[in-house]
Design an enzyme around this catalytic site. Structure first.
Site, PDB file in Angstrom:
ATOM      1  N   LEU A   1       0.834  -1.210   0.000  1.00  0.00           N
ATOM      2  CA  LEU A   1       0.000   0.000   0.000  1.00  0.00           C
ATOM      3  C   LEU A   1       0.861   1.249   0.000  1.00  0.00           C
ATOM      4  CD1 LEU A   1      -2.872  -0.851   2.492  1.00  0.00           C
ATOM      5  CD2 LEU A   1      -3.085  -0.387   0.046  1.00  0.00           C
ATOM      6  N   GLY A   2       1.961   1.172   0.686  1.00  0.00           N
ATOM      7  CA  GLY A   2       2.826   2.341   0.735  1.00  0.00           C
ATOM      8  C   GLY A   2       3.911   2.113   1.746  1.00  0.00           C
TER       9      GLY A   2
ATOM     10  N   GLY B   1       7.943   2.475   8.350  1.00  0.00           N
ATOM     11  CA  GLY B   1       7.650   1.090   8.014  1.00  0.00           C
ATOM     12  C   GLY B   1       6.960   0.977   6.675  1.00  0.00           C
TER      13      GLY B   1
ATOM     14  N   LYS C   1       1.019  -3.246   8.980  1.00  0.00           N
ATOM     15  CA  LYS C   1       2.178  -2.355   8.997  1.00  0.00           C
ATOM     16  C   LYS C   1       3.319  -3.049   9.720  1.00  0.00           C
ATOM     17  CE  LYS C   1       3.820   2.306   9.933  1.00  0.00           C
ATOM     18  NZ  LYS C   1       3.424   3.702  10.082  1.00  0.00           N
TER      19      LYS C   1
ATOM     20  N   ASP D   1       1.916  14.730  13.140  1.00  0.00           N
ATOM     21  CA  ASP D   1       2.389  14.658  11.759  1.00  0.00           C
ATOM     22  C   ASP D   1       1.237  14.699  10.757  1.00  0.00           C
ATOM     23  OD1 ASP D   1       4.312  14.536   9.794  1.00  0.00           O
ATOM     24  OD2 ASP D   1       4.714  12.408  10.016  1.00  0.00           O
TER      25      ASP D   1
HETATM   26  N1  LIG Z   1      -5.015   1.614   7.270  1.00  0.00           N
HETATM   27  C1  LIG Z   1      -4.624   1.944   6.036  1.00  0.00           C
HETATM   28  N2  LIG Z   1      -5.471   1.786   5.019  1.00  0.00           N
HETATM   29  C2  LIG Z   1      -5.071   2.136   3.767  1.00  0.00           C
HETATM   30  N3  LIG Z   1      -3.867   2.630   3.437  1.00  0.00           N
HETATM   31  C3  LIG Z   1      -2.989   2.807   4.415  1.00  0.00           C
HETATM   32  C4  LIG Z   1      -3.314   2.474   5.765  1.00  0.00           C
HETATM   33  N4  LIG Z   1      -2.243   2.761   6.528  1.00  0.00           N
HETATM   34  C5  LIG Z   1      -1.301   3.245   5.704  1.00  0.00           C
HETATM   35  N5  LIG Z   1      -1.725   3.273   4.428  1.00  0.00           N
HETATM   36  C6  LIG Z   1      -0.954   3.733   3.262  1.00  0.00           C
HETATM   37  O1  LIG Z   1       0.418   3.423   3.419  1.00  0.00           O
HETATM   38  C7  LIG Z   1       1.234   4.591   3.377  1.00  0.00           C
HETATM   39  C8  LIG Z   1       2.396   4.491   4.359  1.00  0.00           C
HETATM   40  O2  LIG Z   1       1.917   4.310   5.677  1.00  0.00           O
HETATM   41  P1  LIG Z   1       2.428   5.146   6.915  1.00  0.00           P
HETATM   42  O3  LIG Z   1       2.280   6.609   6.643  1.00  0.00           O
HETATM   43  O4  LIG Z   1       1.748   4.588   8.108  1.00  0.00           O
HETATM   44  O5  LIG Z   1       3.974   4.753   6.932  1.00  0.00           O
HETATM   45  P2  LIG Z   1       5.154   5.503   7.645  1.00  0.00           P
HETATM   46  O6  LIG Z   1       6.347   4.645   7.462  1.00  0.00           O
HETATM   47  O7  LIG Z   1       4.781   5.810   9.053  1.00  0.00           O
HETATM   48  O8  LIG Z   1       5.298   6.816   6.796  1.00  0.00           O
HETATM   49  P3  LIG Z   1       5.722   8.272   7.211  1.00  0.00           P
HETATM   50  O9  LIG Z   1       6.981   8.520   6.443  1.00  0.00           O
HETATM   51  O10 LIG Z   1       4.582   9.112   6.724  1.00  0.00           O
HETATM   52  O11 LIG Z   1       5.894   8.324   8.685  1.00  0.00           O
HETATM   53  C9  LIG Z   1       0.275   5.727   3.687  1.00  0.00           C
HETATM   54  O12 LIG Z   1       0.679   6.917   3.083  1.00  0.00           O
HETATM   55  C10 LIG Z   1      -1.035   5.231   3.117  1.00  0.00           C
HETATM   56  O13 LIG Z   1      -1.144   5.548   1.765  1.00  0.00           O
END
Ligand SMILES: Nc1ncnc2c1ncn2[C@@H]1O[C@H](COP(=O)(O)OP(=O)(O)OP(=O)(O)O)[C@@H](O)[C@H]1O
Lengths: 244, 307
Positions: B34-35, B40, B55, B147
């Site tokens: 998803l991303g 993470g 995640k 954030d």
């Molecule tokens: N519950 C969810 N449902 C759908 N998509 C999600 C969900 N959680 C995260 N995503 C997708 O995954 C991407 C990355 O998740 P997230 O922002 O939690 O990661 P991160 O590593 O904490 O990133 P950041 O650099 O923003 O701190 C998000 O931008 C979103 O598009």
């Protein structure tokens, strides 16, 4: 709740040491005194991420039980506060792991606990990170090649002060450059709780090609005050952790 | 005493792979990525024929902190603050490395920018109303989101509602903001401290809206506050919104409730102006610098490395 007092040296450099004792060796000495050594290596804009001359950065930080990162100067501001906070958390996790061993009577790290308990322990780490006092001695390499990066360094230090002063715990910062004119290091800013208003502190840049990182680190260690050396987290600091 | 910054390799899950938790033994099948961000990586997974989001991170402590926040959100009844938490566990690779992960509700939808580009900017008010309401509840709980940024917001459909993901920045009021992104950070723009209070989120909210108008962001310039005012004047074509943004960056509002009332007052007014599409203003040079910033905030994401 009272937390302990964390001490860090933050070394900012763009090259390798070439004079005096081995900086990794000195860093491990410094770490033995309860002071963490963090290192940030700054890349030249033209340099690739596979840097030459910055191999030492990680080595020094590992031996100084700290954190290292190699970045371009545009990212310096966020890196300085990230590295500082990360090192704080690692130290505090170390303290908590140590305490867990006492409670559970065996070698257990936070990571090995079941997820439910891990959450509670992390809250303790968070709490300590917010409330502990922090002393950071910033040691800046001011050899000639650093000249075009010192403005970014200054901006990053101002930002670090803003981040750290948003915490509830006390902060003390001091800024030194190396090499000094006749000594290994030269004081630029004496211990102070805020760096928000520093300006043009790096005026005298040495033009020689000398980078005595080892001796500078050793000298920096002594700026933490004699009485606080050799003192780490005490028993009474630890007993506070349990109350949380 | 302190385990060295362990060299655990980064983890990548494959499509179709089955993940079994070490503690709870539940099975999740990976559908797709998803991303991924600094902390993470998030995967869409299948669990008992239901879509969920997983995640996982190399930084176990960061996962644990986020779980703590999500758990405390569950306590708020009848209000969905962030995705619902479903499971917390560890994944053990064949090499014996442990990776902490959690399972949450999957939120499907669009980014705010693409939603507005498709549906027009008259949608901004109702979407913001919902988001501000959530912020109000969050703040009443004693938290600040921290954030808040476009990447952490998803417009869920039917009904259209802005939901936030990634609670990694969520901080107790009065404490130092845990995670932030420069462009959305109040202190970066010289408009206040980095201490968690409702105003911190409200400032970020203004930047979220501005970012819809300036998809690539903009540099802060010699006089950051002046830059903000100019950028608001240049791009925002809805008068009340312009007014609101200025008040948000000037920090004249201290409570999400005030913003809520402001939006209501203006949204309910009979409008004579016609709805326009947002005209994005591109400033192509800036994003590189900003990307680096964003990457590092997290790359270390402060607090949490491995244990
Ligand atoms: N519950 C969810 N449902 C759908 N998509 C999600 C969900 N959680 C995260 N995503 C997708 O995954 C991407 C990355 O998740 P997230 O922002 O939690 O990661 P991160 O590593 O904490 O990133 P950041 O650099 O923003 O701190 C998000 O931008 C979103 O598009």
């Amino acid at each position: 709740m009272k937390a302990g007092n964390l001490k860090q040296i933050l070394l900012i450099t763009d090259g390798c040491s070439n004079q005096g004792e081995n900086p990794a060796m000195v860093a491990s000495l410094v770490a033995e005194q309860g002071i963490t050594v963090n290192v940030i290596g700054i890349l030249e804009d033209t340099q690739s991420e596979q840097p030459e001359g910055l191999e030492e950065v990680e080595d020094v930080a590992v031996n100084g039980r700290g954190v290292s990162q190699i970045v371009y100067q545009q990212a310096l501001t966020q890196t300085v506060q990230t590295v500082t906070k990360q090192a704080m958390t690692e130290t505090l996790q170390g303290v908590v792991n140590h305490e867990l061993k006492h409670i559970l009577g065996q070698e257990t790290t936070i990571e090995e606990l079941p997820p439910e308990q891990r959450g509670e322990v992390m809250e303790v780490v968070d709490e300590l990170g917010e409330t502990c006092s922090l002393e950071v001695l910033v040691l800046v390499d001011t050899s000639a090649s650093m000249a075009n990066k010192l403005l970014a360094v200054q901006e990053a230090l101002i930002d670090l002060s803003i981040s750290m002063n948003a915490r509830m715990g006390d902060n003390r910062f001091a800024v030194y450059q190396f090499p000094g004119r006749k000594k290994p290091i030269q004081q630029l800013v004496d211990w102070t709780s805020r760096l928000d208003s520093i300006s043009s502190i790096f005026s005298k840049i040495s033009s020689g090609g000398i980078t005595p990182t080892g001796p500078a680190l050793k000298e920096a260690m002594y700026q933490f005050g004699k009485k606080s050396l050799r003192r780490r987290f005490r028993k009474d600091d630890l007993s506070n952790i349990e109350e949380a | 005493m302190i385990s060295p910054t362990s060299k655990k390799p980064d983890v990548r899950l494959r499509k179709g792979q089955i993940i079994i938790g070490k503690w709870h033994k539940r099975q999740y099948q990976v559908i797709r990525l998803l991303g991924s961000g600094a902390i993470g990586t998030v995967y869409l997974c299948l669990y008992q024929n239901r879509k969920v989001a997983l995640k996982m991170s190399i930084q176990s402590a960061a996962i644990t902190s986020e779980v703590n926040v999500l758990k405390s959100f569950q306590a708020v009844q009848g209000h969905h603050l962030g995705p619902a938490l479903i499971d917390v566990d560890d994944y053990v690779t064949s090499a014996g490395h442990h990776y902490a992960f959690y399972i949450m509700e999957y939120i499907s939808g669009d980014t705010l920018t693409s939603f507005i580009n498709q549906n027009g900017n008259q949608w901004l008010s109702p979407l913001l109303l919902g988001l501000v309401k959530d912020l109000e509840v969050l703040h009443k709980q004693g938290y600040v989101f921290g954030d808040l940024k476009l990447e952490n917001l998803i417009v869920a459909r039917n009904p259209a509602k802005l939901r936030w993901v990634d609670v990694g920045g969520t901080t107790w009021k009065g404490r130092a903001i845990k995670e932030y992104t420069e462009f959305y950070d109040r202190a970066y723009w010289g408009c206040g401290t980095r201490k968690a209070d409702a105003g911190y989120d409200l400032f970020a909210l203004a930047m979220v809206i501005l970012r819809v108008y300036y998809p690539d962001g903009f540099a802060r310039g010699q006089n950051p506050r002046k830059t903000l005012r100019q950028k608001i004047d240049q791009a925002v074509d809805i008068e009340p919104l312009k007014h609101l943004l200025k008040q948000l960056v000037d920090q004249t509002f201290h409570e999400a409730g005030q913003v809520h009332r402001f939006l209501l007052t203006h949204a309910m007014k009979r409008q004579t102006t016609r709805a326009k599409q947002v005209q994005p203003i591109n400033e192509p040079l800036y994003p590189v610098v900003e990307m680096i910033g964003v990457l590092t905030v997290g790359a270390g994401y402060c607090l949490y490395l491995m244990l």
